[in-house]
Design a protein around this motif. Structure first.
Motif, short mmCIF file in Angstrom:
data_model
loop_
_atom_site.label_atom_id
_atom_site.label_comp_id
_atom_site.label_asym_id
_atom_site.label_seq_id
_atom_site.Cartn_x
_atom_site.Cartn_y
_atom_site.Cartn_z
N GLY A 177 -3.70 -4.42 6.85
CA GLY A 177 -5.19 -4.14 6.14
C GLY A 177 -5.78 -2.92 6.43
N THR A 196 0.83 -1.33 0.15
CA THR A 196 -0.03 -0.08 -0.04
C THR A 196 0.87 1.38 0.11
OG1 THR A 196 -0.12 0.12 2.71
CG2 THR A 196 -2.03 -1.04 1.20
N TRP A 214 -5.37 -10.43 -0.17
CA TRP A 214 -4.86 -9.81 1.12
C TRP A 214 -4.58 -10.78 2.00
CZ3 TRP A 214 -4.50 -4.46 1.84
CH2 TRP A 214 -4.85 -3.48 0.92
N LEU A 249 -1.35 -9.08 -1.34
CA LEU A 249 -0.62 -8.02 -0.61
C LEU A 249 -0.73 -8.50 0.79
CD1 LEU A 249 -1.50 -6.57 -3.26
CD2 LEU A 249 -2.47 -4.69 -1.90
N ASN A 251 0.08 -6.82 4.62
CA ASN A 251 0.25 -5.82 5.49
C ASN A 251 -0.81 -5.90 6.69
OD1 ASN A 251 -2.50 -4.53 4.29
ND2 ASN A 251 -1.06 -4.19 2.57
N LYS A 287 -7.14 -0.73 2.51
CA LYS A 287 -7.85 -1.46 1.63
C LYS A 287 -8.51 -0.63 0.44
CE LYS A 287 -8.30 -5.98 3.49
NZ LYS A 287 -9.55 -7.13 3.58
N ILE A 303 -3.53 -10.52 6.06
CA ILE A 303 -3.65 -9.68 6.85
C ILE A 303 -2.52 -10.03 7.98
CG2 ILE A 303 -4.81 -7.97 8.46
CD1 ILE A 303 -5.39 -7.87 5.55
#
Length: 339
Positions: A33, A9, A45, A29, A31, A36, A47
């Motif tokens: 979260g 992000t 995702w 991805l 991270n 988003k 998380i």
């Protein structure tokens, strides 16, 4: 390809995710979260928090990726965690380093990757720790246990970034130009630099993913459009229709007064920011930084307006005070020289 982005992000990594989707790949991805809303398209995702090693390993247990792009390793320990977690879970690890990791002064201009040494002083911690990360990764590359690619962006601007401007003041630049207030520039503003933008830099990471020619190598990924630092503010002024007023301070003065804000200027940006992209163009056919300074700054201005970015009042006040100090110095110097 299924490509994991550790981060995903940030300024560059969100462009990587979009470009992977455009190329028909499957970005994943990792991270916390919390951002988003940055994406208009569906993404996979995971998380979690990489700073919690045990839970991070558990989250990745049973996972398999064609490539892992690590945008959030800033030292050797961070990189070691990534290597050990994914050694048997991916066909390639791609690490985001930085041109800040080079030792100054440079040996070559434009800078060529394989003719430069890495930073060996901890005076500028960010640069030193990135260099230490790369020294660790070179040992792993020598072992031959996992394919590793290193990409070194230079100063990169993009939507969501907080690093545009000498004071990293972003939206304040537009405000000050419109209000007729002076902007602080370091040095005399004529140091050569190529300003890069996130969509261009992201293409390097996407082009490296799954590309065996990049295994075991380190690359620049920067703009090659030549400018000087004054051009950054002059072009913003041209785009908004107001000529900026610039006041110039020595880099050492700024750094010694407020090192937390200006150390990057003294240790990194006091040297020409010109980097040779020949190596990456050879191994990633079609890679090119296409965005001009004008196009990139227009992108930033559109973002400021669209998201209604607020003024940083603390930095605005600091810049006011610096400009007032500059005015007094000029007056005193003129008086001294006239006597």
């Amino acid at each position: 390809m299924r490509v994991l982005i550790l981060g995903g992000t940030g300024v560059i990594s969100r462009c990587i995710a979009d470009q992977l989707l455009d190329a028909g790949h499957q970005p994943v991805l990792f991270n916390r979260g919390s951002r988003k809303q940055l994406f208009s398209r569906e993404m996979e995702w995971i998380i979690g928090d990489k700073t919690k090693p045990e839970s991070f390993r558990q989250l990745m247990a049973g996972q398999r990726f064609d490539a892992v792009i690590d945008m959030i390793s800033f030292n050797a320990a961070d990189a070691a965690q990534t290597v050990e977690t994914f050694r048997d879970k991916t066909g390639q690890l791609i690490f985001c380093s930085s041109t800040a990791a080079y030792k100054r002064p440079f040996r070559t201009i434009p800078v060529r990757e394989d003719e430069e040494a890495l930073c060996d002083s901890d005076a500028f911690p960010y640069a030193y720790h990135k260099a230490e990360m790369e020294r660790y990764l070179q040992k792993v590359i020598a072992e031959g246990t996992v394919p590793i690619t290193i990409i070194r962006p230079s100063l990169t601007f993009g939507e969501g970034g907080v690093n545009l401007g000498v004071l990293r003041q972003n939206r304040n630049i537009v405000h000050r130009i419109q209000q007729g207030k002076p902007l602080v520039m370091f040095g005399d503003g004529t140091l050569p630099w190529s300003f890069s933008f996130a969509p261009d830099v992201a293409r390097a990471f996407v082009g490296a993913a799954g590309n065996e020619r990049t295994f075991g190598k380190a690359y620049h990924a920067t703009s090659e459009e030549l400018h000087v630092w004054d051009d950054l503010y002059l072009e913003i002024g041209r785009l908004i229709g107001h000529e900026p007023k610039l006041v110039h301070f020595s880099t050492k003065q700024l750094m010694s007064g407020k090192p937390d804000l200006f150390a990057h200027l003294y240790y990194e940006k006091s040297y020409a920011g010109l980097f040779d992209n020949s190596k990456i163009k050879q191994d990633i056919p079609g890679f090119e930084a296409r965005m001009t300074l004008s196009e990139g700054l227009r992108m930033m201005l559109d973002w400021y307006e669209r998201d209604n970015l607020a003024i940083d009042e603390e930095k605005n006040l600091l810049e006011d005070r610096l400009a007032e100090t500059y005015g007094r110095w000029c007056g005193e110097l003129k008086e001294l020289l006239s006597n």
